[in-house]
Design a protein around this motif. Structure first.
Motif, PDB file in Angstrom:
ATOM      1  N   CYS A  26       0.805  -1.214   0.000  1.00 51.11           N
ATOM      2  CA  CYS A  26       0.000   0.000   0.000  1.00 51.11           C
ATOM      3  C   CYS A  26       0.844   1.274   0.000  1.00 51.11           C
ATOM      4  O   CYS A  26       0.379   2.324  -0.435  1.00 51.11           O
ATOM      5  CB  CYS A  26      -0.934   0.013   1.213  1.00 51.11           C
ATOM      6  N   ALA A  27       2.065   1.186   0.477  1.00 49.51           N
ATOM      7  CA  ALA A  27       2.908   2.377   0.594  1.00 49.51           C
ATOM      8  C   ALA A  27       3.095   3.076  -0.752  1.00 49.51           C
ATOM      9  O   ALA A  27       3.219   4.307  -0.800  1.00 49.51           O
ATOM     10  CB  ALA A  27       4.254   2.005   1.199  1.00 49.51           C
ATOM     11  N   SER A  28       3.102   2.326  -1.836  1.00 44.49           N
ATOM     12  CA  SER A  28       3.325   2.933  -3.155  1.00 44.49           C
ATOM     13  C   SER A  28       2.031   3.363  -3.840  1.00 44.49           C
ATOM     14  O   SER A  28       2.064   3.948  -4.919  1.00 44.49           O
ATOM     15  CB  SER A  28       4.069   1.943  -4.061  1.00 44.49           C
ATOM     16  N   LYS A  29       0.903   3.092  -3.251  1.00 38.71           N
ATOM     17  CA  LYS A  29      -0.382   3.433  -3.865  1.00 38.71           C
ATOM     18  C   LYS A  29      -0.707   4.904  -3.635  1.00 38.71           C
ATOM     19  O   LYS A  29      -0.396   5.460  -2.577  1.00 38.71           O
ATOM     20  CB  LYS A  29      -1.520   2.578  -3.283  1.00 38.71           C
ATOM     21  N   PRO A  30      -1.357   5.541  -4.609  1.00 39.85           N
ATOM     22  CA  PRO A  30      -1.754   6.936  -4.409  1.00 39.85           C
ATOM     23  C   PRO A  30      -2.889   7.033  -3.399  1.00 39.85           C
ATOM     24  O   PRO A  30      -3.683   6.106  -3.256  1.00 39.85           O
ATOM     25  CB  PRO A  30      -2.227   7.367  -5.802  1.00 39.85           C
ATOM     26  N   ASP A  31      -2.957   8.143  -2.708  1.00 37.05           N
ATOM     27  CA  ASP A  31      -4.060   8.385  -1.784  1.00 37.05           C
ATOM     28  C   ASP A  31      -5.332   8.623  -2.591  1.00 37.05           C
ATOM     29  O   ASP A  31      -5.308   9.262  -3.640  1.00 37.05           O
ATOM     30  CB  ASP A  31      -3.784   9.614  -0.917  1.00 37.05           C
ATOM     31  N   LYS A  32      -6.440   8.100  -2.096  1.00 34.80           N
ATOM     32  CA  LYS A  32      -7.748   8.272  -2.758  1.00 34.80           C
ATOM     33  C   LYS A  32      -8.801   8.503  -1.690  1.00 34.80           C
ATOM     34  O   LYS A  32      -8.781   7.873  -0.643  1.00 34.80           O
ATOM     35  CB  LYS A  32      -8.144   7.012  -3.540  1.00 34.80           C
ATOM     36  N   ARG A  33      -9.706   9.402  -1.996  1.00 34.37           N
ATOM     37  CA  ARG A  33     -10.849   9.643  -1.129  1.00 34.37           C
ATOM     38  C   ARG A  33     -12.086   9.660  -2.006  1.00 34.37           C
ATOM     39  O   ARG A  33     -12.257  10.556  -2.825  1.00 34.37           O
ATOM     40  CB  ARG A  33     -10.680  10.956  -0.390  1.00 34.37           C
ATOM     41  N   LEU A  34     -12.927   8.641  -1.846  1.00 37.33           N
ATOM     42  CA  LEU A  34     -14.061   8.426  -2.734  1.00 37.33           C
ATOM     43  C   LEU A  34     -15.364   8.362  -1.956  1.00 37.33           C
ATOM     44  O   LEU A  34     -15.389   7.958  -0.800  1.00 37.33           O
ATOM     45  CB  LEU A  34     -13.888   7.096  -3.489  1.00 37.33           C
ATOM     46  N   GLN A 100      -5.187   5.357   6.284  1.00 36.42           N
ATOM     47  CA  GLN A 100      -4.058   6.233   5.977  1.00 36.42           C
ATOM     48  C   GLN A 100      -3.972   6.570   4.484  1.00 36.42           C
ATOM     49  O   GLN A 100      -3.662   7.687   4.118  1.00 36.42           O
ATOM     50  CB  GLN A 100      -2.752   5.590   6.436  1.00 36.42           C
ATOM     51  N   LYS A 101      -4.232   5.601   3.609  1.00 38.43           N
ATOM     52  CA  LYS A 101      -4.131   5.829   2.159  1.00 38.43           C
ATOM     53  C   LYS A 101      -5.407   6.422   1.572  1.00 38.43           C
ATOM     54  O   LYS A 101      -5.435   6.771   0.404  1.00 38.43           O
ATOM     55  CB  LYS A 101      -3.797   4.523   1.433  1.00 38.43           C
ATOM     56  N   GLY A 102      -6.441   6.501   2.372  1.00 37.05           N
ATOM     57  CA  GLY A 102      -7.690   7.058   1.894  1.00 37.05           C
ATOM     58  C   GLY A 102      -8.871   6.185   2.271  1.00 37.05           C
ATOM     59  O   GLY A 102      -8.743   5.259   3.061  1.00 37.05           O
ATOM     60  N   PHE A 103     -10.018   6.494   1.673  1.00 41.55           N
ATOM     61  CA  PHE A 103     -11.234   5.805   2.084  1.00 41.55           C
ATOM     62  C   PHE A 103     -12.256   5.795   0.967  1.00 41.55           C
ATOM     63  O   PHE A 103     -12.189   6.586   0.030  1.00 41.55           O
ATOM     64  CB  PHE A 103     -11.836   6.471   3.320  1.00 41.55           C
ATOM     65  N   VAL A 104     -13.187   4.873   1.103  1.00 46.61           N
ATOM     66  CA  VAL A 104     -14.408   4.858   0.301  1.00 46.61           C
ATOM     67  C   VAL A 104     -15.532   5.058   1.298  1.00 46.61           C
ATOM     68  O   VAL A 104     -15.722   4.253   2.211  1.00 46.61           O
ATOM     69  CB  VAL A 104     -14.603   3.526  -0.448  1.00 46.61           C
TER      70      VAL A 104
END
Length: 166
Positions: A26-34, A100-104
């Motif tokens: 997950c560390a390399s994944k972009p942050d996303k907020r959906l 930390q990386k974002g949420f749905v």
């Protein structure tokens, strides 16, 4: 000690390693907020794919309220829960490491007022929504899904015909 008070030595090594590998991926994944809104029967499969691909946490306000199981929330008593309470639960959940990386966000907001309260909370955090996904379906598909849920399959054809002709 783990975050829930469970000593790490009591957690199977395979579970710890699985979580560490997930976090490294997950560390390399972009942050996303959906935000997912609309027809819920389309959501579970798509939500799972997106959540897993981008290492996002799934915040279902319905699930969060049921888990809270607090008498003050009036959950299950036919009463609405105050928007501030729901936004507070979301705010609290966003602080978890799994988010930390974002949420749905699933099932909220449903009204303009809820959207405004959510926006205020996110602005305080310095967070912005990346995308809102609206799931839609033809009326015929919705009709089939709704009536199919309430009837045994033997009565489905008769009822379906009655609904379509009325």
């Amino acid at each position: 000690m783990g975050s829930k008070g469970v000593p790490l030595e009591d957690i199977p090594s395979v579970d710890i390693m699985t979580e560490l590998l997930r976090r490294m991926k997950c560390a390399s994944k972009p942050d996303k907020r959906l935000i997912f809104i609309g027809i819920s029967f389309y959501m579970p499969k798509q939500l799972t794919i997106i959540k897993d691909e981008y290492c996002l946490c799934h915040l279902s306000t319905g699930d969060m309220l049921r888990a809270k199981n607090d008498e003050d929330l009036a959950v299950g008593k036919g009463k609405l829960v105050a928007d501030e309470v729901v936004v507070g639960l979301i705010d609290e959940a966003l602080k978890r490491p799994s988010c930390q990386k974002g949420f749905v966000l699933d099932g909220f907001p449903r009204t303009v007022a809820q959207g405004e309260k959510l926006q205020e909370m996110l602005q305080r955090q310095g967070t912005k929504i990346d995308r809102v996904v609206n799931f839609a379906a033809d009326d015929a598909i919705l009709e089939e899904r709704i009536t199919g849920r309430r009837c045994p399959s033997s009565k489905w054809q008769s009822l379906s015909h009655e609904i379509r002709t009325s």
